[in-house]
Scaffold this motif. Structure first.
Motif, PDB file in Angstrom:
ATOM      1  N   PRO A 131      12.425  -2.686   6.801  1.00 31.58           N
ATOM      2  CA  PRO A 131      13.563  -3.543   7.425  1.00 31.58           C
ATOM      3  C   PRO A 131      12.952  -4.910   8.049  1.00 31.58           C
ATOM      4  CG  PRO A 131      14.015  -1.406   7.693  1.00 31.58           C
ATOM      5  CD  PRO A 131      12.669  -1.206   6.933  1.00 31.58           C
ATOM      6  N   VAL A 132      11.898  -4.595   8.809  1.00 28.03           N
ATOM      7  CA  VAL A 132      11.232  -5.844   9.384  1.00 28.03           C
ATOM      8  C   VAL A 132      10.774  -6.855   8.485  1.00 28.03           C
ATOM      9  CG1 VAL A 132       9.320  -6.675  10.805  1.00 28.03           C
ATOM     10  CG2 VAL A 132      10.419  -4.676  11.408  1.00 28.03           C
ATOM     11  N   TYR A 133      10.095  -6.179   7.325  1.00 28.46           N
ATOM     12  CA  TYR A 133       9.599  -7.048   6.090  1.00 28.46           C
ATOM     13  C   TYR A 133      10.758  -7.830   5.469  1.00 28.46           C
ATOM     14  CZ  TYR A 133       6.368  -8.550   2.357  1.00 28.46           C
ATOM     15  OH  TYR A 133       5.993  -8.999   1.383  1.00 28.46           O
ATOM     16  N   VAL A 134      11.890  -7.252   5.300  1.00 27.96           N
ATOM     17  CA  VAL A 134      13.300  -7.750   4.707  1.00 27.96           C
ATOM     18  C   VAL A 134      13.780  -9.099   5.762  1.00 27.96           C
ATOM     19  CG1 VAL A 134      15.587  -7.672   4.344  1.00 27.96           C
ATOM     20  CG2 VAL A 134      13.869  -6.180   3.329  1.00 27.96           C
ATOM     21  N   ASN A 135      13.693  -8.617   6.923  1.00 31.99           N
ATOM     22  CA  ASN A 135      14.099  -9.414   8.042  1.00 31.99           C
ATOM     23  C   ASN A 135      13.230 -10.968   7.922  1.00 31.99           C
ATOM     24  OD1 ASN A 135      16.208  -8.311   9.038  1.00 31.99           O
ATOM     25  ND2 ASN A 135      15.089  -7.149  10.649  1.00 31.99           N
ATOM     26  N   ALA A 177      15.186  -4.995  -0.890  1.00 33.88           N
ATOM     27  CA  ALA A 177      15.887  -4.006  -0.049  1.00 33.88           C
ATOM     28  C   ALA A 177      16.815  -3.203  -1.070  1.00 33.88           C
ATOM     29  CB  ALA A 177      16.815  -5.040   0.766  1.00 33.88           C
ATOM     30  N   VAL A 178      17.160  -3.808  -2.252  1.00 37.36           N
ATOM     31  CA  VAL A 178      18.076  -3.057  -3.335  1.00 37.36           C
ATOM     32  C   VAL A 178      17.059  -2.031  -3.600  1.00 37.36           C
ATOM     33  CG1 VAL A 178      19.269  -3.202  -5.234  1.00 37.36           C
ATOM     34  CG2 VAL A 178      19.911  -4.800  -3.564  1.00 37.36           C
ATOM     35  N   SER A 179      15.793  -2.465  -4.024  1.00 34.36           N
ATOM     36  CA  SER A 179      15.140  -1.285  -4.782  1.00 34.36           C
ATOM     37  C   SER A 179      14.689  -0.108  -3.899  1.00 34.36           C
ATOM     38  CB  SER A 179      13.679  -2.127  -5.015  1.00 34.36           C
ATOM     39  OG  SER A 179      13.042  -2.657  -4.071  1.00 34.36           O
ATOM     40  N   ALA A 180      14.581  -0.569  -2.552  1.00 36.32           N
ATOM     41  CA  ALA A 180      14.381   0.584  -1.654  1.00 36.32           C
ATOM     42  C   ALA A 180      15.355   1.302  -1.254  1.00 36.32           C
ATOM     43  CB  ALA A 180      13.446  -0.029  -0.507  1.00 36.32           C
ATOM     44  N   LEU A 181      16.712   0.813  -1.059  1.00 37.83           N
ATOM     45  CA  LEU A 181      17.753   1.477  -0.269  1.00 37.83           C
ATOM     46  C   LEU A 181      19.026   1.271  -1.409  1.00 37.83           C
ATOM     47  CD1 LEU A 181      17.598  -0.603   3.082  1.00 37.83           C
ATOM     48  CD2 LEU A 181      16.668   1.847   2.661  1.00 37.83           C
ATOM     49  N   GLY A 182      19.071   0.938  -2.337  1.00 38.98           N
ATOM     50  CA  GLY A 182      20.256   0.702  -3.151  1.00 38.98           C
ATOM     51  C   GLY A 182      21.092  -0.501  -3.016  1.00 38.98           C
ATOM     52  N   PRO A 183      21.900  -0.467  -4.004  1.00 38.38           N
ATOM     53  CA  PRO A 183      22.729  -1.875  -3.870  1.00 38.38           C
ATOM     54  C   PRO A 183      23.494  -2.115  -2.757  1.00 38.38           C
ATOM     55  CG  PRO A 183      22.961  -0.841  -6.103  1.00 38.38           C
ATOM     56  CD  PRO A 183      22.319   0.139  -5.222  1.00 38.38           C
ATOM     57  N   ASP A 184      24.389  -0.940  -2.175  1.00 38.92           N
ATOM     58  CA  ASP A 184      24.909  -1.215  -0.963  1.00 38.92           C
ATOM     59  C   ASP A 184      24.472  -1.438   0.221  1.00 38.92           C
ATOM     60  OD1 ASP A 184      27.449  -1.017  -2.823  1.00 38.92           O
ATOM     61  OD2 ASP A 184      27.680   1.103  -2.377  1.00 38.92           O
ATOM     62  N   GLU A 185      23.462  -0.555   0.369  1.00 34.29           N
ATOM     63  CA  GLU A 185      22.795  -0.377   1.547  1.00 34.29           C
ATOM     64  C   GLU A 185      21.695  -1.774   1.778  1.00 34.29           C
ATOM     65  OE1 GLU A 185      20.892   3.047   3.303  1.00 34.29           O
ATOM     66  OE2 GLU A 185      22.383   4.217   2.616  1.00 34.29           O
ATOM     67  N   SER A 207       0.654  -1.262   0.000  1.00 39.78           N
ATOM     68  CA  SER A 207       0.161  -0.151  -0.026  1.00 39.78           C
ATOM     69  C   SER A 207       0.838   1.327  -0.200  1.00 39.78           C
ATOM     70  CB  SER A 207      -0.919  -0.072   1.332  1.00 39.78           C
ATOM     71  OG  SER A 207      -0.189   0.297   2.448  1.00 39.78           O
ATOM     72  N   GLY A 208       2.152   1.128   0.371  1.00 33.27           N
ATOM     73  CA  GLY A 208       3.107   2.105   0.455  1.00 33.27           C
ATOM     74  C   GLY A 208       2.752   3.239   1.566  1.00 33.27           C
ATOM     75  N   ALA A 209       1.782   2.622   2.573  1.00 32.84           N
ATOM     76  CA  ALA A 209       1.623   3.617   3.616  1.00 32.84           C
ATOM     77  C   ALA A 209       2.817   3.949   4.503  1.00 32.84           C
ATOM     78  CB  ALA A 209       0.515   2.968   4.673  1.00 32.84           C
ATOM     79  N   ASN A 210       2.771   5.094   5.184  1.00 32.01           N
ATOM     80  CA  ASN A 210       3.939   5.625   5.905  1.00 32.01           C
ATOM     81  C   ASN A 210       3.566   4.971   7.374  1.00 32.01           C
ATOM     82  OD1 ASN A 210       5.956   6.966   7.163  1.00 32.01           O
ATOM     83  ND2 ASN A 210       4.670   9.038   7.492  1.00 32.01           N
ATOM     84  N   VAL A 211       4.287   4.099   7.490  1.00 30.89           N
ATOM     85  CA  VAL A 211       4.243   3.238   8.913  1.00 30.89           C
ATOM     86  C   VAL A 211       5.472   2.912   9.333  1.00 30.89           C
ATOM     87  CG1 VAL A 211       1.986   1.790   8.143  1.00 30.89           C
ATOM     88  CG2 VAL A 211       4.304   0.989   7.169  1.00 30.89           C
ATOM     89  N   GLY A 212       6.533   3.828   9.262  1.00 32.21           N
ATOM     90  CA  GLY A 212       7.742   3.797   9.957  1.00 32.21           C
ATOM     91  C   GLY A 212       8.821   2.511   9.387  1.00 32.21           C
TER      92      GLY A 212
END
Length: 738
Positions: A672-676, A691-699, A663-668
Motif C-alpha cells: 500500500p505504501v508503494y501504491v501511495n 493494486a488490482v493485481s494484488a488486491l482485486g479490482p474493487d479493493e 523480491s516478494g519479501a514478507n515486509v508487511g
C-alpha cells in the motif's frame, strides 16, 4: 493684482482686504491630513517596502546605523546598487529606528509617515500665509497639499517617505531661518536652519534647492531681517554648491552616459498634468513607455500637449518674475524641484510618472499661482459657489485617499490593483507571480510569469529590460519543474538539464515542456547581468533541488556548494534549500539554512510557521538513522524510502522500495505504501495496475482512490506523464545527469 514696488515685488494682499478668517488654520488642516491617512496604519509592506525594509537585514538592527551612512541607498544584499547611486542615509536610519521601536511591525512605519505628512502640512500652511499674505489662500493651498491623491504614494507607501521627510526638514529650515532673522544675532536658530538643510539633503537629493526657497523670504523682508536672511542664504548656497560638486564629480547619482530624450520629456510633462488634474486610477505606472518596431513610441498628442504646457509655464514664470518676484521664484522653485525627474534626459527610472514626485512641486506651484493672482484669487475663494465646488473636490480627494489604503494592505492587494489598471504590465505580472510562488500557488505563479513574456507585455521594455526578462525565464523553468510530477521523468530531466546549463553557462537545451519553450538565451552581456543580479543563486538552488528529486546527488552537491549565506535573499523558495540538503542526508546543512532563513527572512513568516519544516527534517533524519542501523537490506530500503517520502522526493522513495516489492519479501504493509508513492509521483496507471493485481479490482481501485484523496492540492495538480514513464530505467544511476 497690487502694483509692484520698486524691487519688482508686489505687496501681498492684507487679511482685511482679502476677506481672510482671523486665525491661522495650519493646525486644523494638519490634523485633517493625519486623520485622512491614519487608516494606512492597517497596511503592510508593499512593493519597494519589501526590498528596502521587510527583506533587508540591513534595516533590522541598530548595529547597521553606521552602514547607512557609508553605502548608497539601494546597496542591499538582494539588489546591489541598481545603477542609481542615491545617498539617503537618514531615510535608511529611519527604517532602522522604526524597526527597533516596532519589532518590524509595519503599522509603526505607516504611523511615522502619517505624522510626518501632518507636520509638512502644518509648516506648508504657515509658509503659505507668509508667502501669499493671505490666510484664505494658504487655507485653500493647504487643503490641496494635504489631500491631493498624489499624496497616497508618499504617505501610504512606506518607501514614499523620502519626499515627505525631505519636505518637512526643508520647510523647517526655512521657518527657522525666518524666526532667527527676528534678532540681529540670529541666536541658536541661525545654526538650526543650516542643520535642517543638511538633514534634508540626507533624506533626498532634491533638497539642494533650498536656497531658491529662502530667496522668497529674502524678497519679502527688509532691513535687519533681510540682512540676516541673506547671511543664511549665503551659507545654504555654499552648502548646496559643495554638495552638488561632490555628487557630480565624486559620486554621481547615475553612472550611465548622459542621453537627451526631449520627446519623452514632453510626453512626461503631459502625463504629470493628467495625474494632477485627474489622478485616477491610482497607480504606480501611469503612461508606461511602449517599445514597438525597434523604437520607443512617444504619442504625438502627448508630446504636443507637453510642449504647450512647457511654453505656457515658461511664459507664466517670466511674467511672474517681472511683476511679482516672490511668485516667480515659487514657480521657478517648483520647476527646479520637478525638472530633473521629467525624463528630458535618461533618468535611470523605468516609469514615466511617479505621484510622489509631485509632493513638493505641486505645493510650490499652488502658492506661486495663488500669490501671483493675489486679490483675484481671494475674491474667487470668497464666492460661495467656488467654496462649495472646492468642498466637493476635497471630498472626492478624501474618498480616493481612503480607498487607496485598501490597495496597500499587502503585496497581493497592491499588485491585483495594478493589474486591474494595466493587465499587461510585466513588472506587476512578475512581482505578483513571485508572490504567488512564495504562497505556494505554483500554477498561478507560472501563468502570471508566462504572461509577462508575451508580446503584450514585452513591448514595455523600459519596465522589463532584457536581463530582467531573462531572470523571469529562469524562474519559469524552475516553476515548470515544480509543476511536474516526479514520475514525469522525461520532462523533469529536460528541465533539469536546462537549469544546470543556465547555472553553468552551458549550451541551451532545445525542447518544449508544456507551455514553456526551452532554450532562451540573450547576448552575453545581458545574460551575465541576469546571473549577477541574483540569477545564479536562483538557478543553482532550483537545479540542486530538482537534482535531488532525480537522484543526481553529485551535481546537487556541486551546485549547493556554490551558494553562500546571501543566496537566501534571492532563491525563489528558501525552504527548498533545506530540503535539498536533507535529501543528501546533510541534515547539518539543512538546519544551517533553516537558521539563516529564520534570522534573515523571519519577518516574512508568522511565528512557528517553519515548525512543520523542522519536524519533517527531524522525522527524515530519524528514518535515515534507522536505515543505517537496520538489520536487513529490505528494512534499510524501507526506512530510506520513508525518509525520502517525508522530504517530498517520491521518485527516490519509489526507487528504494522497488527492489523490495519485486523480491516478494514478507515486509508487511509495503505494498500500500508503494501504491501511495506511485500516486504521489503521478504514476496513477501503474499504481492501479499493481493494486488490482494484488488486491482485486474493487479493493485495488479503492486503495488508489484513497491514495488520490490523501494527496495535497499541489500534488493533485502536478503534470503527469502522458505516456509510459521512464522512471524505472533510471535504476541506480544518477537520474538526471546533464
Amino acid at each position: 493684482m497690487d502694483e509692484p514696488d520698486r524691487a519688482g515685488t508686489a505687496a501681498p494682499p492684507s487679511p482685511t482686504t482679502s476677506g481672510d478668517p482671523g486665525k491661522s488654520w495650519a493646525l486644523e488642516i494638519a490634523l485633517a491630513a493625519v486623520l485622512v491617512f491614519l487608516p494606512s496604519i492597517l497596511d503592510g509592506y508593499v512593493y519597494d517596502d519589501v526590498l528596502l525594509i521587510r527583506d533587508n537585514r540591513y534595516a533590522h538592527g541598530l548595529d547597521q546605523l553606521g552602514r547607512a551612512f557609508t553605502t548608497f541607498f539601494w546597496q542591499l544584499a538582494r539588489t546591489g546598487s541598481g545603477g542609481l547611486h542615491y545617498y539617503r542615509p537618514l531615510i535608511t536610519t529611519s527604517y532602522i529606528l522604526d524597526w527597533f521601536v516596532s519589532g518590524g511591525k509595519p503599522w509603526f512605519f505607516h504611523f511615522a509617515n502619517v505624522v510626518a505628512h501632518g507636520s509638512a502640512t502644518y509648516l506648508f500652511v504657515k509658509l503659505g500665509e507668509r508667502w501669499t499674505g493671505s490666510r484664505l489662500l494658504a487655507f485653500a493651498a493647504g487643503v490641496l497639499f494635504a489631500l491631493h491623491p498624489s499624496r497616497t504614494e508618499s504617505v501610504e507607501w512606506i518607501a514614499g517617505r523620502t519626499d515627505v521627510y525631505m519636505t518637512v526638514l526643508l520647510f523647517a529650515a526655512i521657518e527657522l531661518a525666518w524666526r532667527a532673522s527676528e534678532r540681529p544675532s540670529g541666536g541658536a536658530r541661525a545654526l538650526l536652519s543650516p542643520l535642517c538643510f543638511v538633514l534634508a539633503i540626507l533624506c533626498k537629493e532634491a533638497a539642494v534647492m533650498l536656497p531658491v526657497l529662502l530667496g522668497v523670504d529674502v524678497l519679502l523682508a527688509s532691513g535687519d531681517r533681510k540682512r540676516a536672511l541673506l547671511r543664511n542664504l549665503y551659507v545654504s548656497t555654499g552648502l548646496a554648491a559643495v554638495y552638488t560638486a561632490l555628487r557630480v564629480f565624486v559620486f554621481p547619482v547615475r553612472l550611465q552616459k548622459l542621453e537627451f530624450t526631449p520627446a519623452y520629456g514632453l510626453m512626461t510633462v503631459a502625463a504629470y498634468v493628467e495625474r494632477t488634474v485627474l489622478p485616477w486610477p491610482q497607480t504606480f505606472f501611469h503612461r508606461p513607455l511602449v517599445f514597438e518596431n525597434g523604437t520607443y513610441v512617444y504619442p504625438s498628442a502627448l508630446v504636443f500637449g507637453g510642449a504647450l504646457v512647457v511654453l505656457a509655464y515658461g511664459a507664466l514664470s517670466v511674467r511672474a518674475l517681472l511683476r511679482d518676484r516672490p511668485a516667480g521664484v515659487l514657480l521657478l522653485g517648483a520647476a527646479i524641484a520637478f525638472g530633473p525627474l521629467l525624463n528630458f534626459t535618461y533618468t535611470g527610472i523605468f516609469v514615466t510618472t511617479s505621484d510622489h514626485f509631485l509632493y513638493l512641486p505641486l505645493g510650490l506651484f499652488t502658492l506661486g499661482v495663488g500669490r501671483y493672482q493675489g486679490v483675484r484669487a481671494v475674491r474667487a475663494l470668497s464666492d460661495r459657489r467656488v467654496r462649495l465646488g472646492l468642498v466637493g473636490l476635497a471630498s472626492v480627494y478624501l474618498g480616493v485617499d481612503v480607498l487607496r489604503c485598501l490597495d496597500f494592505r499587502d503585496q497581493e492587494s497592491m499588485f491585483r490593483a495594478e493589474l486591474r489598471a494595466h493587465p499587461d504590465n510585466p513588472i506587476v505580472l512578475k512581482s505578483l507571480g513571485e508572490e504567488r510562488a512564495r504562497n505556494g500557488d505554483i500554477d498561478e505563479a507560472f501563468s502570471l510569469l508566462l504572461r509577462s513574456t508575451l508580446p503584450g507585455s514585452t513591448r514595455y521594455r523600459l519596465l522589463m529590460p532584457e536581463w530582467l526578462a531573462t531572470q523571469t525565464y529562469f524562474r519559469l523553468v524552475a516553476l515548470q519543474a515544480s509543476r511536474t510530477a516526479d514520475g514525469n521523468v522525461g520532462d523533469l530531466q529536460l528541465l533539469y538539464r536546462e537549469l544546470y546549463s543556465l547555472a553553468t553557462s552551458g549550451p541551451p537545451v532545445q525542447g518544449k515542456v508544456g507551455e514553456l519553450t526551452l532554450g532562451r538565451r540573450l547576448p552575453p552581456r545581458d545574460q551575465a547581468l541576469a546571473l549577477e543580479q541574483g540569477g545564479r543563486e536562483i538557478l543553482a538552488s532550483e537545479a540542486a533541488f530538482v537534482a535531488t528529486r532525480l537522484g543526481d546527488d553529485a551535481h546537487a552537491k556541486e551546485l549547493l556548494s556554490t551558494l553562500g549565506p546571501d543566496a537566501i535573499e534571492y532563491v525563489p523558495v528558501a525552504q527548498n534549500l533545506c530540503l535539498a540538503h536533507a535529501r543528501l542526508q546533510d541534515f547539518d546543512g539543512a538546519r544551517r539554512w533553516l537558521r539563516i532563513l529564520e534570522g534573515r527572512l523571519g519577518s516574512q513568516f508568522p511565528p512557528h510557521s517553519l515548525d512543520p519544516l523542522r519536524k519533517r527534517l527531524d522525522t527524515a533524519e530519524s528514518d535515515f538513522a534507522h536505515a543505517a542501523s537496520a538489520s536487513s537490506r529490505a528494512e534499510r530500503r524501507i526506512f530510506r524510502a520513508r525518509g525520502f517520502a517525508e522530504l517530498g522526493a517520491h521518485l527516490r522513495a519509489l526507487r528504494e522500495l522497488r527492489p523490495v516489492i519485486e523480491s516478494g519479501a514478507n515486509v508487511g504493509p509495503v505494498g500500500p505504501v508503494y501504491v501511495n508513492l506511485l500516486v504521489a509521483a503521478g504514476l496513477d496507471g501503474e499504481a492501479l495496475e499493481l493494486a488490482v493485481s494484488a488486491l482485486g479490482p474493487d479493493e485495488g481501485q479503492a486503495l488508489v482512490q484513497r491514495a488520490r484523496s490523501s494527496l495535497s492540492p499541489h500534488l493533485r495538480k502536478l503534470r503527469k506523464p502522458e505516456g509510459p514513464s521512464e522512471w524505472k530505467t533510471l535504476g541506480k544511476a544518477p537520474g538526471g545527469a546533464p
